[in-house]
Design a protein around this motif. Structure first.
Motif, PDB file in Angstrom:
ATOM      1  N   ARG A 185       0.989  -1.246   0.057  1.00  0.00           N
ATOM      2  CA  ARG A 185       0.068   0.156  -0.046  1.00  0.00           C
ATOM      3  C   ARG A 185       0.907   1.036   0.173  1.00  0.00           C
ATOM      4  O   ARG A 185       2.186   1.247   0.541  1.00  0.00           O
ATOM      5  CB  ARG A 185      -1.040   0.063   1.256  1.00  0.00           C
ATOM      6  CG  ARG A 185      -1.878  -1.233   1.359  1.00  0.00           C
ATOM      7  CD  ARG A 185      -2.431  -1.414   2.533  1.00  0.00           C
ATOM      8  NE  ARG A 185      -3.509  -0.154   2.770  1.00  0.00           N
ATOM      9  CZ  ARG A 185      -4.394  -0.082   3.956  1.00  0.00           C
ATOM     10  NH1 ARG A 185      -4.360  -0.963   4.558  1.00  0.00           N
ATOM     11  NH2 ARG A 185      -5.252   0.827   3.678  1.00  0.00           N
ATOM     12  N   ASP A 186       0.223   2.566  -0.584  1.00  0.00           N
ATOM     13  CA  ASP A 186       0.895   3.691  -0.667  1.00  0.00           C
ATOM     14  C   ASP A 186       1.295   3.975   0.766  1.00  0.00           C
ATOM     15  O   ASP A 186       2.374   5.126   0.915  1.00  0.00           O
ATOM     16  CB  ASP A 186       0.427   4.616  -1.598  1.00  0.00           C
ATOM     17  CG  ASP A 186       0.599   4.148  -2.951  1.00  0.00           C
ATOM     18  OD1 ASP A 186       1.566   3.460  -3.302  1.00  0.00           O
ATOM     19  OD2 ASP A 186      -0.443   4.703  -3.668  1.00  0.00           O
ATOM     20  N   ASP A 187       0.298   3.861   1.524  1.00  0.00           N
ATOM     21  CA  ASP A 187       0.049   4.573   2.869  1.00  0.00           C
ATOM     22  C   ASP A 187       0.463   3.518   4.240  1.00  0.00           C
ATOM     23  O   ASP A 187       0.065   3.628   5.212  1.00  0.00           O
ATOM     24  CB  ASP A 187      -1.006   5.095   3.228  1.00  0.00           C
ATOM     25  CG  ASP A 187      -2.215   4.406   3.028  1.00  0.00           C
ATOM     26  OD1 ASP A 187      -2.165   3.169   2.614  1.00  0.00           O
ATOM     27  OD2 ASP A 187      -3.336   4.647   3.335  1.00  0.00           O
ATOM     28  N   ASP A 188       1.391   2.589   3.800  1.00  0.00           N
ATOM     29  CA  ASP A 188       1.675   1.474   4.807  1.00  0.00           C
ATOM     30  C   ASP A 188       2.184   1.815   5.835  1.00  0.00           C
ATOM     31  O   ASP A 188       3.098   3.032   5.787  1.00  0.00           O
ATOM     32  CB  ASP A 188       2.468   0.303   4.150  1.00  0.00           C
ATOM     33  CG  ASP A 188       2.529  -0.581   5.016  1.00  0.00           C
ATOM     34  OD1 ASP A 188       1.712  -1.816   4.845  1.00  0.00           O
ATOM     35  OD2 ASP A 188       3.437  -1.077   5.757  1.00  0.00           O
ATOM     36  N   ALA A 193       6.266   3.073  -0.184  1.00  0.00           N
ATOM     37  CA  ALA A 193       5.373   2.946  -1.255  1.00  0.00           C
ATOM     38  C   ALA A 193       6.039   2.082  -2.607  1.00  0.00           C
ATOM     39  O   ALA A 193       7.070   1.802  -2.698  1.00  0.00           O
ATOM     40  CB  ALA A 193       4.799   3.978  -1.986  1.00  0.00           C
ATOM     41  N   ASP A 216     -11.982   3.614   4.999  1.00  0.00           N
ATOM     42  CA  ASP A 216     -11.545   4.873   5.370  1.00  0.00           C
ATOM     43  C   ASP A 216     -11.525   5.104   6.977  1.00  0.00           C
ATOM     44  O   ASP A 216     -12.351   6.034   7.369  1.00  0.00           O
ATOM     45  CB  ASP A 216     -12.143   6.096   4.646  1.00  0.00           C
ATOM     46  CG  ASP A 216     -11.174   7.237   4.990  1.00  0.00           C
ATOM     47  OD1 ASP A 216     -10.079   7.322   5.352  1.00  0.00           O
ATOM     48  OD2 ASP A 216     -11.951   8.406   4.634  1.00  0.00           O
TER      49      ASP A 216
END
Length: 451
Positions: A185-188, A193, A216
């Motif tokens: 995930r980009d926001d791990d 990323a 969300d």
């Protein structure tokens, strides 16, 4: 060129893709099947080609569903190299040893308690067979072209997901093939990323969450609520965790919550020897993740780290409220089952599911509301509260997977969707077609294509 899907197609386990080009055979990943019995039985079957005729394995990462069949491959005559990153080698060695130990222990238990139809029950492979894999590993660096055979090169690029995980770009016969591996995930919480591909003639894309968007919601707040609610009832929280990266992510969030005074001062227990071993890999590979060395040390000091099974027994027998983080993440084996045997039938227990649960696994059955689960031949009534935190998945969701394709400078001739159950793969196919117009289809297990 021929490409055969011999695992990880129509399912999220057993990842294996075979490429044949000008007399060279390359296997991308060599994973173990888990979950449904019809899939697990495939672990006992030989490959459709002789293992001795495979020239090399390209390993995207060290999860069991991508590396767990390597001992069988070696045992059946494979003599080539297994290319991977340094952290992947370290993780795979831990995972294979843990897998072998669990299989030996379960075979021994089945023979003692006579609940297997096989006499005697045998492990898929032994610890000794797992150790035989280690000399075959060949460590490579990311973003460097590696010659793996005549006029065939491979480039490994960071995929996020877990420490050491990579996508692989193969250049052969004037064509560029990209194998995504598992995309992070980009926001791990911990991982950087994933790198996006810029060029691909044929692309093999995972589709685990092809039909879902991660909610969300703040997973930290969800953890806080579930833990406080359970401890207030003087109950026990059990978190089945994937020992590689998910365990470390949950530890990090619990550490932050404890520092902020948002969760109570009860025992926090890490009961996965493999998870403890992965903490060392994090310390030795700081450039692969967001944690500093000091963060690692402070985080670990909050937890009682269990190594011996006798400690597990003592913790189980201790009635005080506590939070337990134990493998395996889908509850297919490991120490978490010992906690389930004792606690799953208690109403004041909470089980927090934090990762993808494949078809046929105990974790999936719990999520689907099973009234009882079978552990080591015995049935246990499920009275515990079963909850899920979807925001802690290590996989990109549908939006993330579609976005991963956004830097391509050319339209691929074709995209094959792998590592996904049929419905997620098909919904991702439709989304990719609608957004980019790319030709795309879900790969079928056992099918072969020519390009």
């Amino acid at each position: 060129m021929k490409i055969k899907f011999i695992g990880g197609a129509g399912t999220v386990t057993g990842s294996k893709t075979l490429i044949e080009s000008n007399g060279v055979r390359i296997l991308v990943d060599c994973g173990l099947f888990q979950g449904l019995k019809v899939l697990r039985e495939l672990n006992w079957e030989p490959l459709p080609v002789l293992a001795s005729t495979i020239d090399c394995v390209l390993l995207t990462h060290g999860h069991l569903d991508h590396c767990g069949w390597l001992p069988r491959l070696i045992d059946q005559g494979f003599k080539g190299k297994i290319y991977c990153t340094g952290p992947t080698k370290a993780v795979a060695e831990l995972v294979l040893m843990d897998s072998a130990k669990i299989q030996q222990e379960e075979a021994d238990r089945a023979n003692r308690e006579h609940y297997s139809k096989h006499t005697p029950a045998e492990p898929l492979y032994t610890v000794q067979q797992a150790e035989c894999v280690f000399p075959f590993f060949k460590v490579i660096y990311t973003n460097e072209s590696v010659v793996i055979a005549n006029e065939i090169t491979a480039v490994f690029s960071n995929a996020g997901h877990i420490i050491g995980a990579c996508s692989i770009t193969l250049n052969l016969e004037g064509k560029t093939l990209v194998f995504s591996g598992d995309i992070g995930r980009d926001d791990d919480v911990l991982m950087f990323a994933p790198q996006k591909p810029s060029q691909a003639d044929y692309l093999f894309l995972e589709s685990t969450y092809g039909n879902r968007l991660h909610p969300d919601l703040d997973p930290k707040k969800e953890l806080e609520k579930f833990i406080n609610d359970t401890i207030n009832l003087k109950g026990t929280v059990i978190i089945p965790g994937f020992a590689v990266e998910r365990v470390q992510s949950i530890m990090y969030l619990l550490w932050e919550l404890k520092k902020e005074g948002r969760i109570p001062n009860v025992p926090y227990i890490l009961d996965t020897p493999m998870g403890a071993g992965v903490l060392n890999i994090f310390q030795e590979n700081l450039k692969w993740h967001k944690l500093s060395s000091d963060d690692c040390h402070q985080m670990c000091s909050m937890f009682k780290i269990v190594s011996e099974f006798q400690q597990t027994i003592r913790i189980i027998e201790d009635p005080q409220p506590k939070v337990i983080l134990a493998a395996s993440g889908m509850a297919t084996g490991g120490r978490v089952l010992s906690y389930f045997e004792h606690y799953i039938s208690m109403e004041k227990t909470t089980v927090i599911i934090v990762g993808y649960q494949a078809e046929g696994t105990r974790g999936r059955k719990l999520l689907e509301g099973a009234d009882e689960i079978k552990i080591y031949g015995n049935y246990y009534t499920v009275k515990a509260k079963i909850v899920q935190i979807e925001g802690l998945s290590a996989h990109a969701d549908q939006k993330g997977l579609v976005n991963w394709l956004s830097d391509l400078k050319n339209a691929p001739k074709f995209i094959y969707l792998v590592h996904g159950e049929n419905q997620p793969a098909d919904e991702l196919r439709i989304k990719i077609k609608d957004q980019y117009g790319y030709n795309c289809s879900a790969a079928l297990m056992g099918s072969e294509i020519e390009i």
